[in-house]
Write a protein that holds these residues in place. Structure first.
Motif, mmCIF file in Angstrom:
data_model
loop_
_atom_site.group_PDB
_atom_site.id
_atom_site.type_symbol
_atom_site.label_atom_id
_atom_site.label_comp_id
_atom_site.label_asym_id
_atom_site.label_seq_id
_atom_site.Cartn_x
_atom_site.Cartn_y
_atom_site.Cartn_z
ATOM 1 N N THR A 78 0.859 -1.261 -0.012
ATOM 2 C CA THR A 78 -0.040 0.015 -0.010
ATOM 3 C C THR A 78 0.991 1.242 0.092
ATOM 4 O O THR A 78 0.335 2.361 -0.179
ATOM 5 C CB THR A 78 -0.921 0.044 1.213
ATOM 6 O OG1 THR A 78 0.009 0.021 2.601
ATOM 7 C CG2 THR A 78 -1.879 -1.040 1.198
ATOM 8 N N SER A 79 2.052 1.137 0.171
ATOM 9 C CA SER A 79 3.014 2.288 0.408
ATOM 10 C C SER A 79 4.356 1.664 0.258
ATOM 11 O O SER A 79 4.807 0.503 0.458
ATOM 12 C CB SER A 79 2.634 3.132 1.587
ATOM 13 O OG SER A 79 3.237 2.321 2.657
ATOM 14 N N PRO A 80 5.564 2.612 0.442
ATOM 15 C CA PRO A 80 6.904 2.201 0.698
ATOM 16 C C PRO A 80 7.172 1.696 1.838
ATOM 17 O O PRO A 80 7.988 0.826 1.863
ATOM 18 C CB PRO A 80 7.463 3.360 0.638
ATOM 19 C CG PRO A 80 6.682 4.635 -0.186
ATOM 20 C CD PRO A 80 5.436 4.258 0.073
ATOM 21 N N ALA A 81 6.425 1.643 2.771
ATOM 22 C CA ALA A 81 6.497 1.024 4.226
ATOM 23 C C ALA A 81 6.233 -0.517 4.012
ATOM 24 O O ALA A 81 6.711 -1.215 4.873
ATOM 25 C CB ALA A 81 5.660 1.547 5.105
ATOM 26 N N ASP A 82 5.459 -0.964 2.978
ATOM 27 C CA ASP A 82 5.287 -2.363 2.864
ATOM 28 C C ASP A 82 5.386 -2.977 1.319
ATOM 29 O O ASP A 82 4.888 -4.206 1.214
ATOM 30 C CB ASP A 82 3.947 -2.970 3.459
ATOM 31 C CG ASP A 82 2.739 -2.127 2.928
ATOM 32 O OD1 ASP A 82 2.786 -1.379 1.808
ATOM 33 O OD2 ASP A 82 1.702 -2.183 3.256
ATOM 34 N N SER A 83 5.928 -2.101 0.540
ATOM 35 C CA SER A 83 6.046 -2.675 -0.971
ATOM 36 C C SER A 83 7.639 -2.913 -1.138
ATOM 37 O O SER A 83 8.446 -1.849 -0.880
ATOM 38 C CB SER A 83 5.548 -1.597 -1.904
ATOM 39 O OG SER A 83 5.684 -1.848 -3.104
ATOM 40 N N PRO A 84 7.958 -3.820 -1.631
ATOM 41 C CA PRO A 84 9.589 -4.071 -1.832
ATOM 42 C C PRO A 84 9.937 -3.235 -3.018
ATOM 43 O O PRO A 84 9.543 -3.532 -4.270
ATOM 44 C CB PRO A 84 9.413 -5.409 -2.379
ATOM 45 C CG PRO A 84 8.102 -6.299 -1.779
ATOM 46 C CD PRO A 84 6.885 -5.346 -1.712
ATOM 47 N N PRO A 85 10.701 -2.254 -2.873
ATOM 48 C CA PRO A 85 11.066 -1.390 -3.914
ATOM 49 C C PRO A 85 12.379 -1.948 -4.779
ATOM 50 O O PRO A 85 12.980 -2.977 -4.228
ATOM 51 C CB PRO A 85 11.562 -0.139 -3.315
ATOM 52 C CG PRO A 85 12.336 -0.712 -2.123
ATOM 53 C CD PRO A 85 11.223 -1.772 -1.724
ATOM 54 N N LEU A 86 12.244 -1.552 -6.076
ATOM 55 C CA LEU A 86 13.606 -2.032 -6.774
ATOM 56 C C LEU A 86 14.562 -0.757 -6.577
ATOM 57 O O LEU A 86 14.308 0.437 -6.773
ATOM 58 C CB LEU A 86 13.117 -1.831 -8.263
ATOM 59 C CG LEU A 86 14.231 -1.998 -9.309
ATOM 60 C CD1 LEU A 86 14.465 -3.645 -9.168
ATOM 61 C CD2 LEU A 86 13.459 -1.935 -10.876
ATOM 62 N N THR A 87 15.734 -1.537 -5.968
ATOM 63 C CA THR A 87 16.564 -0.480 -5.670
ATOM 64 C C THR A 87 18.344 -0.551 -6.415
ATOM 65 O O THR A 87 18.382 -1.537 -6.926
ATOM 66 C CB THR A 87 17.214 -0.957 -3.868
ATOM 67 O OG1 THR A 87 17.538 -2.068 -3.945
ATOM 68 C CG2 THR A 87 15.881 -0.818 -3.084
ATOM 69 N N CYS A 88 18.949 0.338 -6.072
ATOM 70 C CA CYS A 88 20.286 0.363 -6.519
ATOM 71 C C CYS A 88 21.257 1.200 -5.650
ATOM 72 O O CYS A 88 21.038 2.322 -5.331
ATOM 73 C CB CYS A 88 20.377 1.243 -7.928
ATOM 74 S SG CYS A 88 21.760 1.370 -8.812
ATOM 75 N N ILE A 89 22.334 0.565 -5.640
ATOM 76 C CA ILE A 89 23.456 1.046 -4.866
ATOM 77 C C ILE A 89 24.102 2.124 -5.778
ATOM 78 O O ILE A 89 24.477 1.810 -6.814
ATOM 79 C CB ILE A 89 24.881 0.192 -4.434
ATOM 80 C CG1 ILE A 89 24.021 -0.854 -3.407
ATOM 81 C CG2 ILE A 89 25.690 0.625 -3.594
ATOM 82 C CD1 ILE A 89 24.671 -2.008 -3.255
#
Length: 232
Positions: A78-89
């Motif tokens: 429902t939000s960034p608090a519980d959605s796995p984001p696509l991340t990059c270092i």
């Protein structure tokens, strides 16, 4: 570790290895040494060495589809608090990122600096609302009205001072969000996990998000309003 003569076959589908937080089951390494995200067991997207989903579920790779120079992400949570984001270092101490978003259905999306689900900052939006996230919470008082499903976001990190911008005309005109944030405290000694503060893209809700025209610049020129005069 899985070995094969060719990058195809059922082994390329996501595999649940029951090792939470240690294995990204949607990624494999090809004979060329590059990492690939398999979307249906056959088609693949070549990733940089650093892009991955944060704490992916066994079916996380199925959220991503690539075509016509665009990446489509299915919403989750429902939000960034519980959605796995696509991340990059990102290795540059100062950096600037831009990305265009198109919402499809009942979706929400945004651009973040993300350590984990308890520590992130950035901007997100729905068709009618721009949202500000500061230290893992949405600041409801900072909401701004929107009218449209497409938005371009810019995140500038100048030595841990974060400034956020948004554009409703594909970057021809930019508006700076009123709030700035300082993120030097988002690290392992505070939040644990042996992670780093990464660039993040989230897609939430019951819909999809089209991602296009990603741009990254390392060590951009300092903005005039944040430049400290040198002592002479």
């Amino acid at each position: 570790m899985i070995w094969a003569d060719r990058i195809e076959g059922p082994w390329s589908a996501p595999i649940d290895l029951k090792i939470d937080g240690c294995i990204d089951p949607g990624h494999v390494v090809g004979e060329d040494g590059r990492r690939y995200l398999f979307t249906d067991g056959i088609r693949k997207i070549r990733l940089s060495d650093d892009w991955s989903f944060h704490q992916p579920a066994a079916d996380e790779a199925a959220r991503a589809r690539y075509g016509d120079r665009r990446l489509l992400l299915t919403g989750r949570g429902t939000s960034p608090a519980d959605s796995p984001p696509l991340t990059c270092i990102v290795g540059d101490r100062s950096n600037e990122t831009e990305l265009s978003f198109d919402l499809v259905g009942d979706a929400e999306a945004g651009l973040l600096l993300f350590y984990n689900h308890k520590a992130f900052v950035g901007l997100g939006f729905t068709p009618d609302t721009l949202k500000l996230f500061e230290y893992s919470e949405e600041l409801s008082w900072a909401r701004k009205p929107l009218n449209g499903r497409s938005l371009r976001l810019r995140l500038r990190n100048e030595k841990n001072v974060v400034t956020l911008f948004y554009s409703q005309d594909e970057g021809r005109n930019w508006a700076r969000h009123d709030s700035r944030m300082e993120v030097s405290g988002m690290h392992h000694n505070v939040f644990g996990g042996f992670l780093s503060l990464r660039l993040g893209i989230y897609a939430a809700g019951n819909g999809e998000v089209v991602l296009r025209d990603f741009r990254y610049q390392g060590n951009p020129s300092l903005t005039v309003e944040s430049r400290i005069p040198s002592r002479g």
